[in-house]
Each structure stands twice: as structure tokens, then as C-alpha cells.
Design a protein around this motif. Structure first.
Motif, PDB file in Angstrom:
ATOM      1  N   SER A 239       1.045  -1.028  -0.143  1.00 58.55           N
ATOM      2  CA  SER A 239      -0.153   0.124  -0.057  1.00 58.55           C
ATOM      3  C   SER A 239       1.229   1.314  -0.136  1.00 58.55           C
ATOM      4  O   SER A 239       0.529   2.480  -0.677  1.00 58.55           O
ATOM      5  N   GLU A 240       2.104   1.090   0.725  1.00 64.31           N
ATOM      6  CA  GLU A 240       3.395   2.329   0.820  1.00 64.31           C
ATOM      7  C   GLU A 240       3.507   2.937  -0.931  1.00 64.31           C
ATOM      8  O   GLU A 240       2.871   3.431  -1.030  1.00 64.31           O
ATOM      9  N   ALA A 241       3.681   1.798  -1.557  1.00 65.75           N
ATOM     10  CA  ALA A 241       4.553   2.036  -2.843  1.00 65.75           C
ATOM     11  C   ALA A 241       3.487   2.749  -3.419  1.00 65.75           C
ATOM     12  O   ALA A 241       3.689   3.666  -4.357  1.00 65.75           O
ATOM     13  N   MET A 242       2.312   2.096  -3.435  1.00 66.11           N
ATOM     14  CA  MET A 242       1.331   2.226  -4.231  1.00 66.11           C
ATOM     15  C   MET A 242       0.600   3.846  -3.933  1.00 66.11           C
ATOM     16  O   MET A 242       0.266   4.414  -5.254  1.00 66.11           O
ATOM     17  N   ALA A 243       0.383   4.407  -2.947  1.00 64.81           N
ATOM     18  CA  ALA A 243       0.308   5.228  -2.593  1.00 64.81           C
ATOM     19  C   ALA A 243       1.219   6.582  -2.999  1.00 64.81           C
ATOM     20  O   ALA A 243       0.959   7.876  -3.344  1.00 64.81           O
ATOM     21  N   ASN A 244       2.960   5.655  -2.477  1.00 64.36           N
ATOM     22  CA  ASN A 244       3.813   7.029  -2.996  1.00 64.36           C
ATOM     23  C   ASN A 244       3.734   7.103  -4.581  1.00 64.36           C
ATOM     24  O   ASN A 244       3.950   8.228  -5.325  1.00 64.36           O
ATOM     25  N   TYR A 245       3.631   6.704  -5.706  1.00 62.54           N
ATOM     26  CA  TYR A 245       3.539   5.941  -6.915  1.00 62.54           C
ATOM     27  C   TYR A 245       2.092   6.554  -7.427  1.00 62.54           C
ATOM     28  O   TYR A 245       2.622   7.654  -8.144  1.00 62.54           O
ATOM     29  N   MET A 246       1.178   6.759  -6.487  1.00 62.11           N
ATOM     30  CA  MET A 246      -0.009   7.432  -7.413  1.00 62.11           C
ATOM     31  C   MET A 246       0.159   8.749  -7.187  1.00 62.11           C
ATOM     32  O   MET A 246      -0.125   9.632  -7.975  1.00 62.11           O
ATOM     33  N   THR A 247       0.815   9.280  -5.744  1.00 60.27           N
ATOM     34  CA  THR A 247       1.081  10.476  -5.994  1.00 60.27           C
ATOM     35  C   THR A 247       1.809  10.996  -7.421  1.00 60.27           C
ATOM     36  O   THR A 247       1.651  12.868  -7.358  1.00 60.27           O
ATOM     37  N   LEU A 248       3.080  10.568  -6.858  1.00 59.65           N
ATOM     38  CA  LEU A 248       3.854  10.739  -8.094  1.00 59.65           C
ATOM     39  C   LEU A 248       3.423  10.991 -10.181  1.00 59.65           C
ATOM     40  O   LEU A 248       3.553  11.119 -10.849  1.00 59.65           O
ATOM     41  N   LEU A 249       2.103  10.017  -9.556  1.00 58.92           N
ATOM     42  CA  LEU A 249       1.373  10.530 -10.799  1.00 58.92           C
ATOM     43  C   LEU A 249       0.585  11.366 -11.378  1.00 58.92           C
ATOM     44  O   LEU A 249      -0.468  11.534 -11.287  1.00 58.92           O
ATOM     45  N   GLY A 250       1.776  12.699 -11.950  1.00 62.40           N
ATOM     46  CA  GLY A 250       0.097  13.517 -12.096  1.00 62.40           C
ATOM     47  C   GLY A 250       1.611  15.107 -11.452  1.00 62.40           C
ATOM     48  O   GLY A 250       1.656  16.013 -11.394  1.00 62.40           O
ATOM     49  N   TRP A 251       1.566  14.707  -9.384  1.00 53.40           N
ATOM     50  CA  TRP A 251       2.274  15.764  -8.910  1.00 53.40           C
ATOM     51  C   TRP A 251       4.119  15.594  -9.224  1.00 53.40           C
ATOM     52  O   TRP A 251       4.351  14.456  -8.641  1.00 53.40           O
ATOM     53  N   SER A 252       4.878  16.331  -9.094  1.00 46.75           N
ATOM     54  CA  SER A 252       6.073  16.381  -9.074  1.00 46.75           C
ATOM     55  C   SER A 252       6.371  17.381  -7.504  1.00 46.75           C
ATOM     56  O   SER A 252       6.026  17.596  -7.180  1.00 46.75           O
ATOM     57  N   ALA A 253       7.332  16.262  -7.025  1.00 47.99           N
ATOM     58  CA  ALA A 253       7.872  16.053  -5.532  1.00 47.99           C
ATOM     59  C   ALA A 253       9.172  17.707  -6.058  1.00 47.99           C
ATOM     60  O   ALA A 253       9.808  17.586  -6.996  1.00 47.99           O
ATOM     61  N   PRO A 254       8.867  18.687  -5.352  1.00 49.69           N
ATOM     62  CA  PRO A 254       9.480  20.012  -4.980  1.00 49.69           C
ATOM     63  C   PRO A 254      10.758  19.485  -4.517  1.00 49.69           C
ATOM     64  O   PRO A 254      11.648  18.818  -4.494  1.00 49.69           O
ATOM     65  N   GLU A 255      11.762  20.376  -5.394  1.00 46.71           N
ATOM     66  CA  GLU A 255      13.681  20.435  -4.949  1.00 46.71           C
ATOM     67  C   GLU A 255      13.380  19.840  -3.750  1.00 46.71           C
ATOM     68  O   GLU A 255      13.420  20.449  -3.173  1.00 46.71           O
TER      69      GLU A 255
END
Ligand code: GLU
Length: 476
Positions: free
Chosen positions: A268-284
Motif C-alpha cells: 500500500s505504501e508503494a502504491m500511494a507513493n507512486y500514485m502521488t507521483l502520477l501527476g504531482w512532482s516532488a519539489p526540489e
């Protein structure tokens, strides 16, 4: 402004990746703003909505760590409120009954097609006289209810992701059906755009965050808010998720529902992590491997891309392996042991299980890989081609014979790494071969193949069941 957001899934299928990602963005935004995240089950399609899907959606969200506030709103329970609003629109002249038959509509669309025009209702029943209406009723026609959309109307909103958005009334398909066909003295089943406005308003939703496939609906809904004199929420339209070929991710891509990802062995942790990155970019400065609770402190729509997000299995797999490698062996064992038991595999001791996990964990990408990799420790493996070839090498039988004799009747439960190494060294000397040949032959006899984790540790684990002796003796 008090932030109140919602996820409004239709329980006509299992929790889809796209819906889960929308849920996540709503949840992250609510957490960041100290707001409220609500659920609304849009179950007005009675035939396709199922209790089991509602359960699947709730379970999937909980598994991902997305908790909601307040009890979920059930859309079908609000049908009287929806009808009341339709009546208001009729009374105020914003809506009317339209008696055009399906056959007439088909004919109209065919003609538009022939003339190269986009399909659009031509508003032909917008201004019927009471006499014309009675004629239609007399011949048994049942009307739909349509909401008037002026071609001249311009609709604008400031989208939190897409910036300034402008739509023209003429591009919305003509007057919109807000209630299905029903006898003229009643109101038929209310339809999507109307009920969404009614419910979002009743739930005091401040921000509507949903997929960009709803852009045209937003334009229509804004017109309804205006007609009803209701305050209009802020909108944010998230980018679509595309498959590796750049097409919208769909059932044809195989896995699309959260429960399927879970079944395949994604955490679940990797899924939630990955889905956040589907569209959102981590700031520098923010690593791409994170927990959603960390991101909820910094989430902002400024970092959500307008462009579609491409689903990247390699990245998801990488994140999943990271999560697995960070997991304490004991936790990983707790995840795997129920699957071991299902296969009838029983751990001789917890310590043995933890040693096994420490051995195989580093090469696991999916939780389920642990089952495949543990299998040869519980069940006699079949010989693979490379294993068979190795055991045909002329010295192999002699090496294995030597090792078996040395093992003799010693206590298998006390067999140690030092003893294993010592035996390998003795066999190397005694048979006058390279150490590599001893190791490979032994691995082939014990595990059927030449690939696998550390041989000495694997052997020690296997000897705990005395399985090493039985396996070696097959090849001498
Ligand atoms: N039930 C709609 C869907 O699943 C909800 C869309 C919305 O958020 O308004 O697409």
C-alpha cells in the motif's frame, strides 16, 4: 475558507487506479489545508451499482491509508432533494419538458453527421405552447426534462491546476437532460450533472477535485449553480493517466483496480507513493520515495502537471522494492506467512523464518516474489536446464557423494555456516576440483538451478529439515 472536499465514486466497479489517485489528491489537499475529506457513493445507476463494489472501494481506500471524515453520503437516499431542485428549475423557467422521441433524436443526429456537424440537441422543444404539450401527452409521449443552455453563454473558471478555463455554451451539446423520461405529471430519475451540483452544494463542498474527463461537466455544472443561486466551488482537474502507449489507461491494460495491484504483491505504501507521483512532482530537495503523510504537509496544486501522466511499471516496481527492502524482516514475514500457510508450508521456528526472509528479501520486488523464492525451501524443486547440465559434469557425483558421506548422521538442526564452508573446502581439496564447481553442483542438487541467494546460508536453512541429504542423494 474551510476546505471540504469529496470523492464521489460510482460503485459500478472495483476501485480504479484513477479514482484512487483522485482520492489521494483530495485527501492530500484536505490534510494540507486542515480541511475535511468526504465520501459520496454515487449509486443512482441502480442496475450497475453493487454492494460488493462499495466494500471494495472502502477497503481499497483504507488499505492505501486514505481515511475519510464523517459518514459517507449515499446519493440514492437524496433523490427527493434532487427532484425538488428540478421542480425549482422548472418553476423558474430554467428547465422544460422535452417530448422528442428517441427515433427523432437519432434522425436529428444522422442529419448532423451527414452535414459534418458535431452531434447536438437542437433545442426544438424549448418553447412548446401548452397546447403542443397536451398534444404530445395525448399521444402517449413521455418527456425528459432539459436544462436550458444558451449558445451565447460564456463560462469561465479559474482551475487550480489548469489555470483560466473558458467554455462556450454552444459547445455543450444543446439543452442538457437533467431527468430521465417519465410521465409528464412527474419527474423522472435525476441525472449526473444535476445530482452532483445538488449534493456538492448540500455537502458544502469548497473544492471539487476530479479527473480532467469532467471538464465539460464542470462547465454545465457552473450553469446549474448560477441558475440555482448557489455558491460555486473551486475546481481542480487532475491529468489523465495514460498507458505506456500514450492511451487512456483502461481495463484492456490488464491491472487497473487497486485490489488487483494488492493481489499481485504491491504494498500500500508503494502504491500511494507512486500514485502521488502520477501527476504531482516532488519539489526540489524532496526524495521521490516518501510516505503520503509526509507529502500531506507540503502538497500543493502548483506542483500538479497539466500534462497527462504516463503509467510507469518500472518506477512502481522500484518503489515497491524499496518499501520491501526497508521493511523489518519480521514485518515481511508477517505478510508472507499467511501465504506460506495457504501452500501448506510451516516454519520450523520463527527464527528460521526470519533468517529465510533476510536471505530472500533483498531480491524481492513484489511481496508475492517471497512465495516463489521460498518455495524451494519447502518443496523439492524441479531441475532446470542449467541445473541438469551441471549435474552431468563428470565430477559432480563424486563431489556430492563426498559431501553426503561427510554429513553422515550428524545433527542436521545444528548444521552451521562454518561447517558448510568447511565441507565445501574439503570437497574442493579431496576431489581436486575448483571451488566453483563444488558450489555449482551443490546448488544444482539442492535447489535445481544455478541461480539463487547465498548458497551457504540457503544450505544451512534447508538442512534444518534434513532436506539437504535427501536432495543430494538423488544425484550420486
Ligand atoms: N461519479 C463520478 C465519477 O465516478 C463522480 C465525478 C465527480 O467527481 O463529480 O466519475
Amino acid at each position: 475558507m474551510t476546505v471540504r472536499v469529496r470523492l464521489a465514486p460510482s460503485p459500478t466497479g472495483t476501485l480504479h487506479l484513477g479514482t484512487a489517485r483522485t482520492a489521494l489528491f483530495n485527501w492530500l489537499f484536505a490534510k494540507k489545508e486542515g480541511g475535511t475529506f468526504l465520501l459520496r457513493i454515487e449509486d443512482t445507476d441502480i442496475e450497475r451499482s453493487k454492494e460488493e463494489y462499495i466494500k471494495n472501494i472502502f477497503d481499497g481506500l483504507k488499505w492505501l491509508g486514505i481515511n475519510w471524515d464523517e459518514s459517507p453520503t449515499i446519493q440514492s437516499e437524496r433523490v427527493n432533494e434532487h427532484k425538488k431542485i428540478i421542480r425549482t428549475l422548472l418553476d423558474k423557467g430554467f428547465a422544460y419538458r422535452c417530448y422528442v422521441s428517441e427515433a427523432e433524436l437519432d434522425e436529428m443526429r444522422e442529419a448532423q453527421k451527414r452535414n459534418g456537424l458535431a452531434p447536438k440537441y437542437d433545442n426544438r422543444h424549448r418553447n412548446l405552447t401548452p397546447e403542443q404539450e397536451s398534444e404530445f401527452i395525448k399521444v402517449g409521449r413521455e418527456p425528459v426534462i432539459r436544462f436550458k443552455i444558451s449558445d451565447q453563454k460564456l463560462i469561465s473558471w479559474n482551475d487550480l491546476i489548469r489555470g483560466e478555463m473558458n467554455w462556450s455554451g454552444k459547445d455543450l451539446g444543446g439543452d442538457m437532460v437533467i431527468a430521465r423520461r417519465a410521465p409528464a405529471n412527474s419527474i423522472g430519475d435525476p441525472l449526473y450533472n444535476l445530482v452532483v451540483v445538488a449534493d456538492d452544494s448540500a455537502m458544502k463542498i469548497s473544492h471539487v477535485i476530479r479527473g480532467e474527463d469532467h471538464l465539460a461537466n464542470t462547465a454545465k455544472q457552473i450553469l446549474l449553480y448560477e441558475a440555482l443561486g448557489l455558491s460555486i466551488p473551486v475546481f481542480a482537474h487532475t491529468p489523465l493517466i495514460l498507458n505506456s502507449e500514450g492511451k487512456k489507461l483502461s481495463k484492456r491494460d490488464g491491472v487497473t483496480s487497486i485490489s488487483e495491484f494488492k493481489k499481485m504483491g504491491y504494498t500500500s505504501e508503494a502504491m500511494a507513493n507512486y500514485m502521488t507521483l502520477l501527476g504531482w512532482s516532488a519539489p526540489e530537495g524532496i526524495n521521490e520515495r516518501f510516505k503520503i503523510s509526509e507529502i500531506s504537509e507540503i502538497f500543493s496544486f502548483k506542483k500538479v502537471n497539466k500534462a497527462s501522466a504516463k503509467f510507469d511499471w518500472d518506477k512502481l516496481n522500484w518503489l515497491n522494492s524499496q518499501v520491501i527492502h526497508e521493511m523489518p524482516a519480521e514485518t515481511l514475514l508477517e505478510n508472507l506467512n499467511p501465504m506460506f500457510k495457504e501452500n501448506g508450508w510451516h516454519l520450523p521456528s520463527k527464527e528460521w523464518g526470519i533468517n529465510l526472509i533476510s536471505l530472500i528479501g533483498p531480491s524481492m520486488v513484489l511481496i508475492n516474489d517471497g512465495v516463489d523464492q521460498a518455495k524451494p525451501f519447502f518443496e523439492e524443486p524441479a531441475l532446470s536446464d542449467d541445473g541438469r547440465k551441471q549435474l552431468k559434469v563428470k565430477e559432480a557425483a563424486e563431489i556430492l557423494n563426498f559431501i553426503l558421506e561427510k554429513l553422515g548422521n550428524s545433527d542436521a538442526s545444528k548444521f552451521s555456516k562454518d561447517e558448510a564452508l568447511d565441507l565445501i573446502n574439503q570437497a574442493t581439496k579431496n576431489c581436486e576440483v575448483k571451488k566453483g564447481l563444488v558450489m555449482k553442483s551443490l546448488r544444482a542438487a539442492l535447489f535445481g538451478t544455478l541461480n539463487g541467494p547465498d548458497l551457504i546460508q540457503s544450505w544451512v536453512l534447508l538442512s534444518r529439515f534434513s532436506k539437504d541429504r535427501a536432495r543430494i542423494s538423488r544425484f550420486i
